[in-house]
Design an enzyme around this catalytic site. Structure first.
Site, PDB file in Angstrom:
ATOM      1  N   CYS A  72       0.863  -1.195   0.000  1.00 28.41           N
ATOM      2  CA  CYS A  72       0.000   0.000   0.000  1.00 28.41           C
ATOM      3  C   CYS A  72       0.893   1.236   0.000  1.00 28.41           C
ATOM      4  O   CYS A  72       0.643   2.212  -0.709  1.00 28.41           O
ATOM      5  CB  CYS A  72      -0.881   0.031   1.243  1.00 28.41           C
ATOM      6  SG  CYS A  72      -1.844  -1.450   1.518  1.00 28.41           S
ATOM      7  N   HIS A  76       0.816   4.918  -1.824  1.00 24.65           N
ATOM      8  CA  HIS A  76       0.223   5.943  -0.959  1.00 24.65           C
ATOM      9  C   HIS A  76       1.235   6.603  -0.021  1.00 24.65           C
ATOM     10  O   HIS A  76       0.949   7.647   0.543  1.00 24.65           O
ATOM     11  CB  HIS A  76      -0.904   5.336  -0.117  1.00 24.65           C
ATOM     12  CG  HIS A  76      -2.055   4.833  -0.940  1.00 24.65           C
ATOM     13  ND1 HIS A  76      -2.933   5.663  -1.589  1.00 24.65           N
ATOM     14  CD2 HIS A  76      -2.478   3.579  -1.208  1.00 24.65           C
ATOM     15  CE1 HIS A  76      -3.845   4.931  -2.218  1.00 24.65           C
ATOM     16  NE2 HIS A  76      -3.589   3.666  -2.007  1.00 24.65           N
ATOM     17  N   CYS A 110      -8.230  -1.843  -4.502  1.00 23.95           N
ATOM     18  CA  CYS A 110      -6.813  -1.511  -4.623  1.00 23.95           C
ATOM     19  C   CYS A 110      -5.983  -2.787  -4.753  1.00 23.95           C
ATOM     20  O   CYS A 110      -5.079  -2.860  -5.567  1.00 23.95           O
ATOM     21  CB  CYS A 110      -6.355  -0.725  -3.390  1.00 23.95           C
ATOM     22  SG  CYS A 110      -5.764   0.929  -3.773  1.00 23.95           S
ATOM     23  N   CYS A 173     -34.693   0.425  12.585  1.00 26.42           N
ATOM     24  CA  CYS A 173     -33.531   1.057  13.235  1.00 26.42           C
ATOM     25  C   CYS A 173     -33.989   2.326  13.934  1.00 26.42           C
ATOM     26  O   CYS A 173     -33.573   2.640  15.053  1.00 26.42           O
ATOM     27  CB  CYS A 173     -32.459   1.416  12.213  1.00 26.42           C
ATOM     28  SG  CYS A 173     -32.024   0.134  11.048  1.00 26.42           S
ATOM     29  N   CYS A 176     -35.561   2.533  17.650  1.00 27.85           N
ATOM     30  CA  CYS A 176     -34.622   2.621  18.769  1.00 27.85           C
ATOM     31  C   CYS A 176     -33.747   3.870  18.675  1.00 27.85           C
ATOM     32  O   CYS A 176     -33.641   4.635  19.621  1.00 27.85           O
ATOM     33  CB  CYS A 176     -33.718   1.388  18.804  1.00 27.85           C
ATOM     34  SG  CYS A 176     -34.487  -0.045  19.562  1.00 27.85           S
ATOM     35  N   CYS A 218     -27.712  -6.183  15.269  1.00 29.54           N
ATOM     36  CA  CYS A 218     -28.982  -5.505  15.492  1.00 29.54           C
ATOM     37  C   CYS A 218     -30.102  -6.242  14.776  1.00 29.54           C
ATOM     38  O   CYS A 218     -31.198  -6.413  15.310  1.00 29.54           O
ATOM     39  CB  CYS A 218     -28.919  -4.065  14.992  1.00 29.54           C
ATOM     40  SG  CYS A 218     -28.631  -2.868  16.299  1.00 29.54           S
TER      41      CYS A 218
END
Lengths: 257, 106
Positions: A72, A76, A110, A173, A176, A218
């Site tokens: 990377c 970068h 990438c 969602c 709550c 959830c």
């Protein structure tokens, strides 16, 4: 009379959809709903277990991968400069993929296109480590989702999913995290559901996890069948959640109970 | 080699009380959980933690399966002389990790 009733129904339905969105001034990070011990754990980098993954990610950042033996860092360079604020902009529309992608998918793009390396599996140790390392560089930066016409559809889908009732408990969602934040659910506080610390270390998991893993939690709690990792539904939800938290400071890697 | 995060002051005055904080990456598998095949997942925990200060053992702890993954430990000692503080973790399956921090006492 009839018109009055119709107007009343119309008004009620408008209220049901829009009454509860959290005002910008009232938004609170999940950090503020935690106990002081857990807050201290997150704030001190030597006690935050998420930093172990960040260190792993830092090593992966430098490690040459794939057919081209590129790391990377080869493209970068110094992450602390070049990756600052990047995680705060994802999910975002990616022109090469032709769709909205989240940070993990961007890392895999990438790997595929520039490193010629195999893609990392969702929720794998390496992908979480790299995501955590990249997200760490945005700590303190405001979430800055671009106002991009190409991601408008995904954003709309995300908003719809957030407000849509699902599962055997027939919850959304929003019920709550918009209407009842600050109340208790089974003894724990209901936070507002802002995604500003991902990937994060969750004490319940005793491990690092992505926002999608949290969303699956959830959904299972709502007795709904969770979307699969990397599905367009999850990307749309992630995008909406980030847009909903626009301007809030990133905390990655956060610690949550 | 397991990753560890260590927080020890690099400098201290003689007699000063210092805090040593250490976090190590370890799964701390209890040995009581059942895997996908219905078999118990074998125990894999850190068993002991030892801290030496200039060669002398100053702190030791025995870990148990009830301790969470990536165990964090913090304790205090009195800075007496300059030297190496060595933190060592040993556990199941031949696990051993060690970190050294030099402290300057003046």
């Amino acid at each position: 009379m009839k018109i009055g009733a119709a107007l009343c129904v119309l008004l009620l339905s408008v209220i049901a959809v829009h009454a509860a969105e959290i005002a910008t001034a009232d938004r609170k990070s999940g950090f503020e709903f935690m106990g002081r011990d857990t807050q201290a754990m997150q704030t001190d980098d030597t006690s935050n277990p998420g930093m172990l993954n960040v260190l792993d990610g830092g090593a992966l950042w430098e490690r040459p991968e794939g057919a081209d033996k590129k790391a990377c860092a080869s493209c970068h360079g110094d992450a602390s400069q070049r990756m600052k604020g990047v995680a705060a902009r994802y999910p975002a529309f990616d022109a090469t993929a032709g769709q909205v992608v989240d940070l993990g998918q961007r890392i895999n793009l990438c790997r595929r296109d520039h490193q010629k390396a195999p893609e990392l599996a969702y929720e794998s140790r390496d992908l979480l480590a790299l995501s955590a390392f990249v997200a760490r560089q945005s700590r303190g930066q405001p979430i800055a989702i671009a106002d991009d016409a190409r991601s408008a559809n995904a954003l709309m889908q995300g908003r719809k999913l957030f407000n849509e009732r699902m599962g055997q408990l027939n919850l959304s969602c929003a019920i709550c995290h918009d209407d009842n934040w600050g109340q208790k659910l089974g003894g724990t506080s209901i936070p507002q559901g802002h995604p500003n610390g991902y990937p994060l270390y969750r004490l319940e998991w005793q491990a690092m996890g992505s926002l999608q893993r949290r969303l699956r939690n959830c959904m299972i709690g709502m007795r709904a069948e969770p979307f699969s990792y990397g599905s367009s539904e999850f990307i749309a939800l992630e995008l909406f959640l980030m847009q909903r938290a626009q301007g809030m400071a990133m905390e990655s890697p956060a610690v949550r109970p | 080699m397991a990753r560890a995060l260590i927080n020890v002051p690099q400098q201290a005055k003689p007699g000063e009380i210092i805090e040593i904080k250490a976090l190590i990456s370890h799964p701390m598998e209890t040995g009581f959980r059942v895997g996908h095949n219905g078999q118990l997942i074998p125990r894999d925990i850190v068993q002991t933690f030892i801290c030496t200060y200039d060669g002398e053992e100053i702190f030791k702890a025995d870990y148990s399966p009830a301790i969470a993954a990536n165990p964090f430990i913090s304790f205090f000692t009195r800075a007496t002389k300059s030297g190496d503080i060595v933190l060592t973790w040993r556990g199941d399956n031949g696990f051993e990790a060690s970190e050294t921090v030099h402290i300057q006492v003046a």
